[in-house]
Design an enzyme around this catalytic site. Structure first.
Site, mmCIF file in Angstrom:
data_model
loop_
_atom_site.group_PDB
_atom_site.id
_atom_site.type_symbol
_atom_site.label_atom_id
_atom_site.label_comp_id
_atom_site.label_asym_id
_atom_site.label_seq_id
_atom_site.Cartn_x
_atom_site.Cartn_y
_atom_site.Cartn_z
ATOM 1 N N ASP A 151 0.834 -1.201 0.000
ATOM 2 C CA ASP A 151 0.000 0.000 0.000
ATOM 3 C C ASP A 151 0.871 1.254 0.000
ATOM 4 O O ASP A 151 1.926 1.285 0.638
ATOM 5 C CB ASP A 151 -0.895 -0.018 1.250
ATOM 6 N N ASN A 210 -10.248 -3.457 -7.191
ATOM 7 C CA ASN A 210 -9.427 -2.514 -7.969
ATOM 8 C C ASN A 210 -10.031 -2.184 -9.334
ATOM 9 O O ASN A 210 -9.641 -1.191 -9.964
ATOM 10 C CB ASN A 210 -8.011 -3.059 -8.168
#
Length: 228
Positions: free
Chosen positions: A16, A64
């Site tokens: 991340d 995503n």
């Protein structure tokens, strides 16, 4: 960690912070993803050097797809470049590539590259690099439960046998970068007794030394599995 406790065998990482890394430097978001790929290279090399049996990385989640189309396209392009440029080194290093999730939902050229990489490394016996592509843990557990039910009674053991990670060692340590402290639908079943390690380091800045520090922290912990 108690003396009888084994060292880490399987580490997973939620990578991340690519976007924030780019934003801090006034760079396009795509540049953050590009630098994130460089971090993957460093960490895979570190995983081999540290003797991990398996490293699982969260590369593309089922959620995503909600990102802007151009960003999804950039991620697919980077994935193809990574396979084309790094496959020979991965294969030579005896790394075995695994995919968890439904990668066949990608475009045919991406699927072809992935399957070629899987085939080329299938006989390797070193560290397994499991890449989560189009992966979501809710989906994985639902698929596993459905498959288990088709074979007989549903139990924790029969579900576990149908998970995408069934052939990997049990998960020891989950790392998340960038300061966030949530699982984001990643390996929800597998983390039942895993240790967590959160770091403020943004993924593009993550190095093999950061991985080593996380493993060192893990190996100092006492794992009780519900006991005392």
């Amino acid at each position: 960690m108690s003396k009888a406790e084994p060292k880490a065998r399987h580490v997973a990482i939620i990578m991340d912070g690519n976007g924030r890394w780019a934003k801090k430097r006034f760079l396009p978001r795509a540049m953050g993803h590009q630098r994130g790929v460089e971090a993957v290279r460093r960490v895979v090399k570190g995983a081999r050097e540290f003797g991990l049996e398996a490293l699982t990385i969260y590369a593309f989640s089922t959620e995503n797809w909600r990102r802007p189309e151009d960003e999804v396209s950039d991620l697919m392009t980077l994935m193809k470049r990574f396979i084309l440029s790094d496959l020979a080194e991965i294969a030579q290093a005896n790394v075995k590539l695994r995919i968890i999730g439904d990668y066949k939902a990608f475009k045919p050229d991406v699927v072809e590259l992935i399957e070629g990489a899987l085939s080329r490394t299938a006989g390797n016996t070193g560290t397994t690099l499991a890449v989560a592509l189009n992966y979501g843990s809710h989906d994985e557990i639902a698929r596993a439960a459905t498959a288990a039910a088709a074979k007989g009674p549903i139990t924790p053991a029969t579900i576990a046998a149908e998970l995408d990670t069934a052939d990997l060692p049990p998960l020891d340590l989950l790392i998340r970068t960038s300061g966030e402290e949530r699982l984001s639908n990643f390996l929800l079943w597998q983390v039942a007794y895993a240790e967590f390690y959160f770091t403020d380091v943004l993924w593009p800045d993550f190095t093999a030394e950061h991985l080593r520090a996380a493993i060192d922290t893990f190996e100092k912990r006492e794992r009780r599995y519900g006991g005392r």
